[in-house]
Structure formats: C-alpha cells, structure tokens
Design an enzyme around this catalytic site. Sequence first.
Site, PDB file in Angstrom:
ATOM      1  N   LYS A   1      39.296  45.274  35.272  1.00 34.60           N
ATOM      2  CA  LYS A   1      39.187  44.186  34.279  1.00 34.60           C
ATOM      3  C   LYS A   1      37.778  43.586  34.275  1.00 34.60           C
ATOM      4  O   LYS A   1      37.159  43.447  33.225  1.00 34.60           O
ATOM      5  CB  LYS A   1      40.210  43.068  34.577  1.00 34.60           C
ATOM      6  CG  LYS A   1      41.655  43.538  34.555  1.00 34.60           C
ATOM      7  CD  LYS A   1      42.626  42.390  34.759  1.00 34.60           C
ATOM      8  CE  LYS A   1      42.567  41.759  36.147  1.00 34.60           C
ATOM      9  NZ  LYS A   1      43.088  42.612  37.242  1.00 34.60           N
TER      10      LYS A   1
ATOM     11  N   ARG B   1      48.449  35.665  33.863  1.00 35.24           N
ATOM     12  CA  ARG B   1      49.018  36.492  34.935  1.00 35.24           C
ATOM     13  C   ARG B   1      50.498  36.214  35.139  1.00 35.24           C
ATOM     14  O   ARG B   1      51.122  36.846  36.000  1.00 35.24           O
ATOM     15  CB  ARG B   1      48.285  36.210  36.245  1.00 35.24           C
ATOM     16  CG  ARG B   1      47.184  37.220  36.568  1.00 35.24           C
ATOM     17  CD  ARG B   1      46.505  36.775  37.845  1.00 35.24           C
ATOM     18  NE  ARG B   1      45.893  37.865  38.571  1.00 35.24           N
ATOM     19  CZ  ARG B   1      44.604  38.181  38.495  1.00 35.24           C
ATOM     20  NH1 ARG B   1      43.808  37.546  37.684  1.00 35.24           N
ATOM     21  NH2 ARG B   1      44.128  39.158  39.245  1.00 35.24           N
TER      22      ARG B   1
ATOM     23  N   ARG C   1      35.803  48.222  47.638  1.00 32.65           N
ATOM     24  CA  ARG C   1      35.091  46.999  47.245  1.00 32.65           C
ATOM     25  C   ARG C   1      35.031  46.020  48.417  1.00 32.65           C
ATOM     26  O   ARG C   1      34.040  45.345  48.628  1.00 32.65           O
ATOM     27  CB  ARG C   1      35.753  46.348  46.035  1.00 32.65           C
ATOM     28  CG  ARG C   1      34.959  45.136  45.558  1.00 32.65           C
ATOM     29  CD  ARG C   1      35.473  44.573  44.256  1.00 32.65           C
ATOM     30  NE  ARG C   1      36.796  43.989  44.414  1.00 32.65           N
ATOM     31  CZ  ARG C   1      37.506  43.476  43.416  1.00 32.65           C
ATOM     32  NH1 ARG C   1      37.030  43.508  42.193  1.00 32.65           N
ATOM     33  NH2 ARG C   1      38.683  42.962  43.634  1.00 32.65           N
TER      34      ARG C   1
ATOM     35  N   ARG D   1      34.772  40.779  50.137  1.00 31.13           N
ATOM     36  CA  ARG D   1      35.699  39.816  49.538  1.00 31.13           C
ATOM     37  C   ARG D   1      36.934  39.671  50.411  1.00 31.13           C
ATOM     38  O   ARG D   1      37.540  40.669  50.817  1.00 31.13           O
ATOM     39  CB  ARG D   1      36.090  40.299  48.132  1.00 31.13           C
ATOM     40  CG  ARG D   1      35.904  39.224  47.082  1.00 31.13           C
ATOM     41  CD  ARG D   1      36.141  39.763  45.709  1.00 31.13           C
ATOM     42  NE  ARG D   1      37.546  39.701  45.339  1.00 31.13           N
ATOM     43  CZ  ARG D   1      37.993  39.887  44.115  1.00 31.13           C
ATOM     44  NH1 ARG D   1      37.145  40.155  43.141  1.00 31.13           N
ATOM     45  NH2 ARG D   1      39.272  39.824  43.857  1.00 31.13           N
TER      46      ARG D   1
ATOM     47  N   ARG E   1      49.103  41.635  46.781  1.00 28.35           N
ATOM     48  CA  ARG E   1      48.655  41.416  45.391  1.00 28.35           C
ATOM     49  C   ARG E   1      49.337  42.380  44.436  1.00 28.35           C
ATOM     50  O   ARG E   1      49.668  42.027  43.310  1.00 28.35           O
ATOM     51  CB  ARG E   1      47.131  41.576  45.312  1.00 28.35           C
ATOM     52  CG  ARG E   1      46.398  40.395  45.928  1.00 28.35           C
ATOM     53  CD  ARG E   1      44.982  40.748  46.314  1.00 28.35           C
ATOM     54  NE  ARG E   1      44.133  41.005  45.187  1.00 28.35           N
ATOM     55  CZ  ARG E   1      42.949  41.629  45.271  1.00 28.35           C
ATOM     56  NH1 ARG E   1      42.511  42.048  46.455  1.00 28.35           N
ATOM     57  NH2 ARG E   1      42.230  41.824  44.213  1.00 28.35           N
TER      58      ARG E   1
HETATM   59  P1  B4P Z   1      37.354  45.141  39.090  1.00 32.99           P
HETATM   60  O1  B4P Z   1      36.910  45.391  37.690  1.00 32.99           O
HETATM   61  O2  B4P Z   1      36.502  44.209  39.874  1.00 32.99           O
HETATM   62  O3  B4P Z   1      38.845  44.675  39.264  1.00 32.99           O
HETATM   63  P2  B4P Z   1      39.682  43.475  38.660  1.00 32.99           P
HETATM   64  O4  B4P Z   1      40.768  44.153  37.902  1.00 32.99           O
HETATM   65  O5  B4P Z   1      38.813  42.536  37.878  1.00 32.99           O
HETATM   66  O6  B4P Z   1      40.127  42.747  40.021  1.00 32.99           O
HETATM   67  P3  B4P Z   1      41.110  41.595  40.525  1.00 32.99           P
HETATM   68  O7  B4P Z   1      42.362  41.572  39.718  1.00 32.99           O
HETATM   69  O8  B4P Z   1      41.238  41.837  41.970  1.00 32.99           O
HETATM   70  O9  B4P Z   1      40.333  40.247  40.459  1.00 32.99           O
HETATM   71  P4  B4P Z   1      40.500  38.751  39.982  1.00 32.99           P
HETATM   72  O10 B4P Z   1      39.161  38.209  40.253  1.00 32.99           O
HETATM   73  O11 B4P Z   1      40.989  38.672  38.569  1.00 32.99           O
HETATM   74  O12 B4P Z   1      37.386  46.576  39.774  1.00 32.99           O
HETATM   75  C1  B4P Z   1      37.714  46.765  41.140  1.00 32.99           C
HETATM   76  C2  B4P Z   1      36.871  47.870  41.752  1.00 32.99           C
HETATM   77  O13 B4P Z   1      37.102  49.116  41.097  1.00 32.99           O
HETATM   78  C3  B4P Z   1      35.373  47.600  41.643  1.00 32.99           C
HETATM   79  O14 B4P Z   1      34.787  47.879  42.881  1.00 32.99           O
HETATM   80  C4  B4P Z   1      34.889  48.552  40.559  1.00 32.99           C
HETATM   81  O15 B4P Z   1      33.578  48.970  40.766  1.00 32.99           O
HETATM   82  C5  B4P Z   1      35.881  49.698  40.668  1.00 32.99           C
HETATM   83  N1  B4P Z   1      36.142  50.336  39.368  1.00 32.99           N
HETATM   84  C6  B4P Z   1      36.357  49.707  38.185  1.00 32.99           C
HETATM   85  N2  B4P Z   1      36.561  50.619  37.196  1.00 32.99           N
HETATM   86  C7  B4P Z   1      36.498  51.854  37.793  1.00 32.99           C
HETATM   87  C8  B4P Z   1      36.643  53.206  37.299  1.00 32.99           C
HETATM   88  N3  B4P Z   1      36.891  53.488  36.010  1.00 32.99           N
HETATM   89  N4  B4P Z   1      36.529  54.225  38.200  1.00 32.99           N
HETATM   90  C9  B4P Z   1      36.273  53.972  39.509  1.00 32.99           C
HETATM   91  N5  B4P Z   1      36.111  52.721  40.025  1.00 32.99           N
HETATM   92  C10 B4P Z   1      36.221  51.678  39.183  1.00 32.99           C
HETATM   93  O16 B4P Z   1      41.601  38.014  40.902  1.00 32.99           O
HETATM   94  C11 B4P Z   1      41.440  37.660  42.262  1.00 32.99           C
HETATM   95  C12 B4P Z   1      42.514  36.648  42.741  1.00 32.99           C
HETATM   96  O17 B4P Z   1      42.294  35.350  42.109  1.00 32.99           O
HETATM   97  C13 B4P Z   1      43.977  36.971  42.400  1.00 32.99           C
HETATM   98  O18 B4P Z   1      44.578  37.839  43.357  1.00 32.99           O
HETATM   99  C14 B4P Z   1      44.632  35.541  42.406  1.00 32.99           C
HETATM  100  O19 B4P Z   1      44.944  35.108  43.710  1.00 32.99           O
HETATM  101  C15 B4P Z   1      43.544  34.639  41.849  1.00 32.99           C
HETATM  102  N6  B4P Z   1      43.708  34.471  40.390  1.00 32.99           N
HETATM  103  C16 B4P Z   1      42.848  34.938  39.423  1.00 32.99           C
HETATM  104  N7  B4P Z   1      43.310  34.622  38.190  1.00 32.99           N
HETATM  105  C17 B4P Z   1      44.499  33.959  38.369  1.00 32.99           C
HETATM  106  C18 B4P Z   1      45.478  33.410  37.476  1.00 32.99           C
HETATM  107  N8  B4P Z   1      45.322  33.515  36.142  1.00 32.99           N
HETATM  108  N9  B4P Z   1      46.562  32.824  37.996  1.00 32.99           N
HETATM  109  C19 B4P Z   1      46.730  32.697  39.334  1.00 32.99           C
HETATM  110  N10 B4P Z   1      45.854  33.221  40.229  1.00 32.99           N
HETATM  111  C20 B4P Z   1      44.745  33.830  39.770  1.00 32.99           C
END
Ligand code: B4P
Length: 192
Positions: free
Chosen positions: A14, A91, A130, A136, A147
């Site tokens: 994302k 979420r 990551r 992190r 998660r």
């Molecule tokens: P990212 O792109 O960083 O992953 P994400 O989906 O954004 O991560 P996440 O859901 O953990 O984070 P968030 O901050 O929202 O990609 C992950 C890795 O994969 C990276 O290293 C990237 O380089 C690699 N990658 C990406 N695409 C790739 C591909 N095509 N091929 C290979 N590798 C690839 O949430 C963090 C925490 O915050 C949650 O657990 C929760 O506790 C809290 N939170 C956030 N929003 C919330 C909400 N709305 N309500 C309640 N809690 C919330």
Amino acid sequence: MLNIVIFGAPGSGKGTQSENLIKKYNLAHISTGDVLRAEMKNGTELGKLAEGFISKGQLVPDDVVIGMLANVLDAKSKDGVSGVIFDGFPRTIPQGEALDKMLAERGQEVSIVVSLEVDEPELIQRLVKRGIDSGRSDDNEETIKARLDVYNNQTSPLKEHYKKTGKLAPVFGMAKVEEVFENITVAVDKVK
Ligand code: B4P
C-alpha cells in the site's frame, strides 16, 4: 475529486504504490500508519497510546483513528490537489462508514478501492525483510502473524462492503512494483 482507497494486508504494498500514485494523479497522501508513527516518534499522548497497540500488532481503536482523520483530511485537502489517496484507512467496517460520512459531508465519495492481492507467505517474507532493513518494531515474525489475523478478522470484511457498492478493484500484487502500478493505473483511469 479522485478519492482512492488503497487496501490490502500488511506488507501488500500500500505504502509503496501510494508513492507512485500521488505523483501520477496529483493526490494528497493520507497514511494513518505514517501519522501514527510520527506521533509515536514525537512522544505525544496519541503516540504513546498508539504504540501500545501497534507493537502488539493490534489496531489502534476506531474512535482514536477516526477522530484523527478528519483533521488530517482537511489539512491535506487544501493544497490544490486533485484528490486524496487513503493508505491504510479504512481498516474496519466502522472506519469505512466514517469515511463515507466524512466525504459525503464534503460533497464527495470514494472513487475506487484498489485491493492489492498478495498471499501470506509472500507478505511474511516482505515484512520480515523490512524489519531487518528498517528496524520497525512491528515487523517481527510474532507481531506480523498477529497483524495478519487482525487483517483477516477485522479488515478483509470491508471487501464485501465495497464489492456491493461496485467500487472494489482487485489487483494482483505479487508482480514487480512497476507492473503492479501499471495494473492499478488501468483500474483508476476507468473511474477518473
Ligand atoms: P509496504 O508498501 O510498506 O506495506 P504496507 O501495505 O503499506 O504496510 P502496513 O500495512 O504494514 O503498514 P501501515 O503503516 O499501514 O510494503 C511492505 C514491504 O514490501 C516493503 O518493504 C516494500 O518494499 C515491499 N514491497 C512492496 N511491494 C512489493 C512488490 N511488488 N514486490 C516485492 N516487494 C514489495 O500500518 C502499521 C500499523 O499501524 C498497523 O498494524 C496498525 O497497528 C496501525 N494502523 C494504521 N492504520 C490504522 C487504522 N486505520 N486503524 C487502526 N490502526 C491502524
């Protein structure tokens, strides 16, 4: 206004895809994860509260995240942007309802929900990597499993909600970053 929700399990890409989308479509970026991490870094009351949940792999309570979002939305929408990308929000079903209400109050709606489809072994592998690279606190194997459970139980039911409204656009998320992006733009261009 183009309001894109980017949806998917932790590690589905994302944040990665949002970076590309904001440039291509001139969007403001609202990542609730980034906002919460900034609060944690600054040691605010909200940050201290959030840390307790995030470090265990749990969601921060709906009322806290929803309360925080309205302020962020108004602050970010001011900059002459063509829309907003919601990254990691909603979420839960109540968050989805709150977003619909918040946008309706501003004469807007969700344009599309891009759902990044990635299987669990790949998600775990990406997040563990990551965690090693970035340090992190929630990217360790035990927390990642928690998660993923939270995602399966509380977040994935939102897919049905958006399927019913015809807004859900599933995109295969296990290809190269550029390929995934290309497929997202095909879906977004249809609703633009
Ligand atoms: P990212 O792109 O960083 O992953 P994400 O989906 O954004 O991560 P996440 O859901 O953990 O984070 P968030 O901050 O929202 O990609 C992950 C890795 O994969 C990276 O290293 C990237 O380089 C690699 N990658 C990406 N695409 C790739 C591909 N095509 N091929 C290979 N590798 C690839 O949430 C963090 C925490 O915050 C949650 O657990 C929760 O506790 C809290 N939170 C956030 N929003 C919330 C909400 N709305 N309500 C309640 N809690 C919330």
